[in-house]
Motif scaffolding. Sequence first.
Motif, PDB file in Angstrom:
ATOM      1  N   ILE A 155      10.548  -4.895 -12.350  1.00 13.74           N
ATOM      2  CA  ILE A 155      11.087  -4.207 -10.921  1.00 13.74           C
ATOM      3  C   ILE A 155      10.051  -3.811 -10.051  1.00 13.74           C
ATOM      4  CG2 ILE A 155      12.450  -2.119 -10.403  1.00 13.74           C
ATOM      5  CD1 ILE A 155      14.066  -4.274 -11.998  1.00 13.74           C
ATOM      6  N   THR A 156       8.898  -3.207 -10.550  1.00 18.54           N
ATOM      7  CA  THR A 156       7.833  -2.826  -9.415  1.00 18.54           C
ATOM      8  C   THR A 156       7.397  -3.922  -8.882  1.00 18.54           C
ATOM      9  OG1 THR A 156       7.421  -0.879 -11.057  1.00 18.54           O
ATOM     10  CG2 THR A 156       5.795  -1.442  -9.362  1.00 18.54           C
ATOM     11  N   LEU A 160       7.124  -4.490  -4.868  1.00 22.15           N
ATOM     12  CA  LEU A 160       5.979  -4.999  -4.274  1.00 22.15           C
ATOM     13  C   LEU A 160       5.748  -6.400  -3.585  1.00 22.15           C
ATOM     14  CD1 LEU A 160       3.460  -3.043  -6.408  1.00 22.15           C
ATOM     15  CD2 LEU A 160       4.006  -2.545  -4.380  1.00 22.15           C
ATOM     16  N   MET A 161       6.699  -7.087  -3.905  1.00 24.17           N
ATOM     17  CA  MET A 161       6.803  -8.677  -3.432  1.00 24.17           C
ATOM     18  C   MET A 161       7.220  -8.393  -2.096  1.00 24.17           C
ATOM     19  SD  MET A 161       8.288 -11.272  -6.219  1.00 24.17           S
ATOM     20  CE  MET A 161       7.425 -11.457  -7.914  1.00 24.17           C
ATOM     21  N   ALA A 162       7.745  -7.333  -1.607  1.00 30.23           N
ATOM     22  CA  ALA A 162       8.150  -7.162  -0.417  1.00 30.23           C
ATOM     23  C   ALA A 162       6.675  -7.332   0.517  1.00 30.23           C
ATOM     24  CB  ALA A 162       8.916  -5.952  -0.158  1.00 30.23           C
ATOM     25  N   ALA A 163       5.718  -6.721   0.133  1.00 34.42           N
ATOM     26  CA  ALA A 163       4.542  -6.619   1.013  1.00 34.42           C
ATOM     27  C   ALA A 163       3.992  -8.013   1.023  1.00 34.42           C
ATOM     28  CB  ALA A 163       3.534  -5.575   0.053  1.00 34.42           C
ATOM     29  N   MET A 164       4.048  -8.832  -0.039  1.00 34.24           N
ATOM     30  CA  MET A 164       3.805 -10.212   0.062  1.00 34.24           C
ATOM     31  C   MET A 164       4.707 -10.951   0.943  1.00 34.24           C
ATOM     32  SD  MET A 164       1.129  -9.961  -2.132  1.00 34.24           S
ATOM     33  CE  MET A 164       1.370  -8.148  -1.850  1.00 34.24           C
ATOM     34  N   SER A 364      -0.043  -4.454  -7.649  1.00 38.27           N
ATOM     35  CA  SER A 364       1.425  -4.405  -8.189  1.00 38.27           C
ATOM     36  C   SER A 364       1.637  -4.145  -9.621  1.00 38.27           C
ATOM     37  CB  SER A 364       2.487  -5.776  -7.827  1.00 38.27           C
ATOM     38  OG  SER A 364       1.852  -6.835  -8.699  1.00 38.27           O
ATOM     39  N   LEU A 365       0.865  -4.967 -10.559  1.00 35.96           N
ATOM     40  CA  LEU A 365       0.927  -4.541 -11.886  1.00 35.96           C
ATOM     41  C   LEU A 365       0.299  -3.302 -12.225  1.00 35.96           C
ATOM     42  CD1 LEU A 365       1.797  -5.556 -14.905  1.00 35.96           C
ATOM     43  CD2 LEU A 365      -0.314  -6.627 -14.898  1.00 35.96           C
ATOM     44  N   PHE A 366      -0.563  -2.775 -11.600  1.00 30.66           N
ATOM     45  CA  PHE A 366      -1.185  -1.499 -11.760  1.00 30.66           C
ATOM     46  C   PHE A 366      -0.170  -0.251 -11.862  1.00 30.66           C
ATOM     47  CE2 PHE A 366      -2.578   2.601  -9.807  1.00 30.66           C
ATOM     48  CZ  PHE A 366      -3.476   2.820 -10.783  1.00 30.66           C
ATOM     49  N   TRP A 367       0.767  -0.393 -11.086  1.00 35.57           N
ATOM     50  CA  TRP A 367       1.938   0.694 -10.884  1.00 35.57           C
ATOM     51  C   TRP A 367       2.860   0.772 -12.001  1.00 35.57           C
ATOM     52  CZ3 TRP A 367       1.155   4.851  -8.573  1.00 35.57           C
ATOM     53  CH2 TRP A 367       0.179   4.937  -7.495  1.00 35.57           C
ATOM     54  N   SER A 368       2.930  -0.091 -13.112  1.00 37.51           N
ATOM     55  CA  SER A 368       3.642   0.051 -14.142  1.00 37.51           C
ATOM     56  C   SER A 368       2.794   1.142 -15.279  1.00 37.51           C
ATOM     57  CB  SER A 368       3.767  -1.152 -14.847  1.00 37.51           C
ATOM     58  OG  SER A 368       2.544  -2.074 -15.261  1.00 37.51           O
TER      59      SER A 368
END
Length: 444
Positions: A155-156, A160-164, A364-368
């Motif tokens: 989900i995160t 964060l794909m929005a930034a991409m 992106s993965l860090f925020w999990s």
Amino acid sequence: MSQAAEQYLPITSDYSEQQTRLVYRKVILRLLPYLFLAYAINTIDRLNVSFAKLRMAEDIALTDAAYGIGAGIFYLGYILFEVPSNVYLQRIGARATLTRIMLLWGMVTVATAFVTTANQLIFARFLLGVAEAGFFPGVILYLTYWFPAALRARITAVFLMAAMIAGIVSGPLAGTIMSHFDGWLGLRDWQVLFVVEGIPAMLLGVFGWFWLVDKPEEARWLTAQEKHVLASALAQGRPADTPNAKLTEVLRNPRVYIAGLVFFCIYSGSNTVSYWMPTLIRGFGVQDLKTIGLLASVPYMCALVGMYLLARSSDKRLERRWHVSLTLLLSATCFFLLGPFQDHLLFSLLFMSVGAAAALSALSLFWSIPPALLSPSAAAVGIAVISCIGGMAGVVSQIVVGAIKSATGDLYLAFDVIAGVLVVGAVVLLVGIPARQLTERVKP
């Protein structure tokens, strides 16, 4: 919801897999499109200064060093108000907080079109940071109210794909606006860019007031049974909580500082790429604004794919540390190689694209990781503190890169420094956060 996401849904004993799947599909379709669009606009409004710089430098006597200060001081304003914003979010709710943030940052973005000196730009960037403070950690916290740990990485990642997507769109969009709308309403091309890209944030902020719901139990678009399904799923794997966690308690937690340092290192890479990519591409010998915009979108396309694959692999294996660390090392290697291959356009574009994509994917993965380290009561403050520590990279890295570029004329040396920082982040993550601290919290 994708088939991959459904595979790892937390299923409660009281409800069937199909029931749980339908409820989460409903929640995802309601919340993620809005949050996705909001973050995309947020990213575009941050990145537009990197394209405006190519034209506004002559108009307002903007040096590379001053630009670095302007790019960095945004994060100082953001950091100063980030923790208060997240604490206040818990009192007034996400709906009111996000509406306020988007209205303010849209107005500041439009106002930036009318700066006439480098110092005014620096002040405008500081105000933009103040306006945006709490948006990203606020959304990360908001997602924990709706999605359990077993789904959170994907989900995160989608959020964060929005930034991409914004990175892919922002370059060609900026190039088109600045190439075709110079003189609109008597404004210069870079001024039009700020005006046109600032208005959507204000409109979306107003819409959010009517669309968002603070928590599942308040959602009128969910039935009582659907609310119970969400509550049961969220309760699974939730760590034991200490009620009313205080700021002092969070600040005594060493995990917060370790995670903050890792985020600092990751953000040094991803943030530098975002603000200096157009300048880097022009250094390759490309001068046309449209071409620069198109080339600047390539790393974000690569990151979009990498982010999805990384999150899917991480959730499938319930492993975060090695996924993030190896991705950081790949990014560092590519940044180190930019200098030796600077005379080869194809290799320069390849290393820039892969290095940038890797840094953005790791972010992106860090925020999990932070939600798995913190109890629910400590999450609001803890996530904001981690974001503040990491956000200092936005201040430090941009000033350092700008200073190195002005002093030596060599942007590649600055990327060597950033590569070293990424290596430090990978080592700190592996050594400072044992695997057991994460696996205990992410079990579905």
